[in-house]
Design a protein around this motif. Sequence first.
Motif, PDB file in Angstrom:
ATOM      1  N   THR A   1      39.608  52.607  44.234  1.00 46.20           N
ATOM      2  CA  THR A   1      40.975  52.664  44.744  1.00 46.20           C
ATOM      3  C   THR A   1      41.852  51.767  43.878  1.00 46.20           C
ATOM      4  N   HIS A   2      43.162  51.886  44.036  1.00 50.50           N
ATOM      5  CA  HIS A   2      44.068  51.005  43.281  1.00 50.50           C
ATOM      6  C   HIS A   2      43.833  49.548  43.663  1.00 50.50           C
ATOM      7  N   GLY A   3      43.632  49.309  44.944  1.00 50.59           N
ATOM      8  CA  GLY A   3      43.385  47.946  45.403  1.00 50.59           C
ATOM      9  C   GLY A   3      42.108  47.360  44.823  1.00 50.59           C
ATOM     10  N   ALA A   4      41.091  48.195  44.630  1.00 54.45           N
ATOM     11  CA  ALA A   4      39.835  47.726  44.039  1.00 54.45           C
ATOM     12  C   ALA A   4      40.061  47.264  42.610  1.00 54.45           C
ATOM     13  N   PHE A   5      40.865  47.995  41.861  1.00 54.63           N
ATOM     14  CA  PHE A   5      41.129  47.600  40.477  1.00 54.63           C
ATOM     15  C   PHE A   5      41.859  46.262  40.429  1.00 54.63           C
ATOM     16  N   ARG A   6      42.775  46.044  41.344  1.00 53.54           N
ATOM     17  CA  ARG A   6      43.489  44.759  41.401  1.00 53.54           C
ATOM     18  C   ARG A   6      42.514  43.616  41.701  1.00 53.54           C
ATOM     19  N   SER A   7      41.623  43.840  42.664  1.00 56.12           N
ATOM     20  CA  SER A   7      40.656  42.806  43.033  1.00 56.12           C
ATOM     21  C   SER A   7      39.671  42.519  41.904  1.00 56.12           C
ATOM     22  N   ILE A   8      39.266  43.553  41.193  1.00 56.98           N
ATOM     23  CA  ILE A   8      38.351  43.375  40.060  1.00 56.98           C
ATOM     24  C   ILE A   8      39.020  42.534  38.978  1.00 56.98           C
ATOM     25  N   GLU A   9      40.275  42.830  38.680  1.00 57.15           N
ATOM     26  CA  GLU A   9      40.999  42.052  37.663  1.00 57.15           C
ATOM     27  C   GLU A   9      41.159  40.599  38.092  1.00 57.15           C
ATOM     28  N   LEU A  10      41.431  40.364  39.370  1.00 54.79           N
ATOM     29  CA  LEU A  10      41.541  38.998  39.863  1.00 54.79           C
ATOM     30  C   LEU A  10      40.219  38.256  39.673  1.00 54.79           C
ATOM     31  N   ALA A  11      39.110  38.915  39.986  1.00 49.93           N
ATOM     32  CA  ALA A  11      37.797  38.287  39.808  1.00 49.93           C
ATOM     33  C   ALA A  11      37.556  37.937  38.342  1.00 49.93           C
ATOM     34  N   LYS A  12      37.989  38.799  37.425  1.00 51.73           N
ATOM     35  CA  LYS A  12      37.829  38.517  35.991  1.00 51.73           C
ATOM     36  C   LYS A  12      38.617  37.277  35.594  1.00 51.73           C
ATOM     37  N   TYR A  13      39.858  37.186  36.070  1.00 50.83           N
ATOM     38  CA  TYR A  13      40.695  36.039  35.701  1.00 50.83           C
ATOM     39  C   TYR A  13      40.193  34.745  36.339  1.00 50.83           C
ATOM     40  N   LEU A  14      39.682  34.826  37.543  1.00 51.22           N
ATOM     41  CA  LEU A  14      39.143  33.631  38.174  1.00 51.22           C
ATOM     42  C   LEU A  14      38.011  33.048  37.338  1.00 51.22           C
ATOM     43  N   ARG A  15      37.162  33.912  36.785  1.00 51.24           N
ATOM     44  CA  ARG A  15      36.065  33.444  35.912  1.00 51.24           C
ATOM     45  C   ARG A  15      36.635  32.730  34.683  1.00 51.24           C
ATOM     46  N   GLN A  16      37.709  33.252  34.140  1.00 53.35           N
ATOM     47  CA  GLN A  16      38.306  32.642  32.946  1.00 53.35           C
ATOM     48  C   GLN A  16      38.863  31.246  33.230  1.00 53.35           C
ATOM     49  N   PHE A  17      39.206  30.987  34.489  1.00 53.18           N
ATOM     50  CA  PHE A  17      39.775  29.696  34.853  1.00 53.18           C
ATOM     51  C   PHE A  17      38.771  28.759  35.526  1.00 53.18           C
ATOM     52  N   GLY A  18      37.481  29.089  35.398  1.00 50.77           N
ATOM     53  CA  GLY A  18      36.443  28.179  35.855  1.00 50.77           C
ATOM     54  C   GLY A  18      35.974  28.349  37.287  1.00 50.77           C
ATOM     55  N   TYR A  19      36.246  29.495  37.882  1.00 53.05           N
ATOM     56  CA  TYR A  19      35.794  29.761  39.249  1.00 53.05           C
ATOM     57  C   TYR A  19      34.729  30.853  39.238  1.00 53.05           C
ATOM     58  N   GLN A  20      33.779  30.739  40.146  1.00 59.29           N
ATOM     59  CA  GLN A  20      32.756  31.773  40.302  1.00 59.29           C
ATOM     60  C   GLN A  20      33.042  32.532  41.586  1.00 59.29           C
ATOM     61  N   PRO A  21      33.581  33.763  41.476  1.00 63.27           N
ATOM     62  CA  PRO A  21      33.925  34.527  42.678  1.00 63.27           C
ATOM     63  C   PRO A  21      32.704  35.034  43.435  1.00 63.27           C
ATOM     64  N   HIS A  22      32.754  34.858  44.742  1.00 63.88           N
ATOM     65  CA  HIS A  22      31.805  35.451  45.679  1.00 63.88           C
ATOM     66  C   HIS A  22      32.656  36.392  46.524  1.00 63.88           C
ATOM     67  N   VAL A  23      32.438  37.690  46.382  1.00 63.18           N
ATOM     68  CA  VAL A  23      33.304  38.689  47.013  1.00 63.18           C
ATOM     69  C   VAL A  23      32.628  39.281  48.240  1.00 63.18           C
ATOM     70  N   ILE A  24      33.305  39.196  49.377  1.00 62.57           N
ATOM     71  CA  ILE A  24      32.848  39.835  50.609  1.00 62.57           C
ATOM     72  C   ILE A  24      33.682  41.103  50.772  1.00 62.57           C
ATOM     73  N   THR A  25      33.011  42.235  50.887  1.00 60.38           N
ATOM     74  CA  THR A  25      33.712  43.517  50.957  1.00 60.38           C
ATOM     75  C   THR A  25      32.972  44.468  51.902  1.00 60.38           C
ATOM     76  N   ILE A  26      33.513  45.656  52.085  1.00 61.20           N
ATOM     77  CA  ILE A  26      32.866  46.642  52.948  1.00 61.20           C
ATOM     78  C   ILE A  26      31.673  47.268  52.229  1.00 61.20           C
ATOM     79  N   ASP A  27      30.818  47.896  52.992  1.00 56.85           N
ATOM     80  CA  ASP A  27      29.704  48.645  52.420  1.00 56.85           C
ATOM     81  C   ASP A  27      30.290  49.808  51.625  1.00 56.85           C
TER      82      ASP A  27
END
Length: 71
Positions: free
Chosen positions: A16-42
């Motif tokens: 979905t469009h929202g999934a692409f936004r969340s994926i990009e956010l996770a990528k940028y968080l890694r670049q800034f020193g954070y390790q994302p743990h994502v809770i999502t639906i099945d």
Amino acid sequence: MKPIVMIALEFAPVQTHGAFRSIELAKYLRQFGYQPHVITIDPDDGEQILGARRNDALLNALPIGVIVFPG
């Protein structure tokens, strides 16, 4: 890396469009020193809840270290 929790209704492998936004956010968080743990639906429920297709290729686009907890 500092751990951070993301709660995202729309995330890989749900396509979905929202999934692409969340994926990009996770990528940028890694670049800034954070390790994302994502809770999502099945992902199998994504079609029923969101009317979205499952696309497992989106999981391959995630950076190493992004941890996904499907509910």
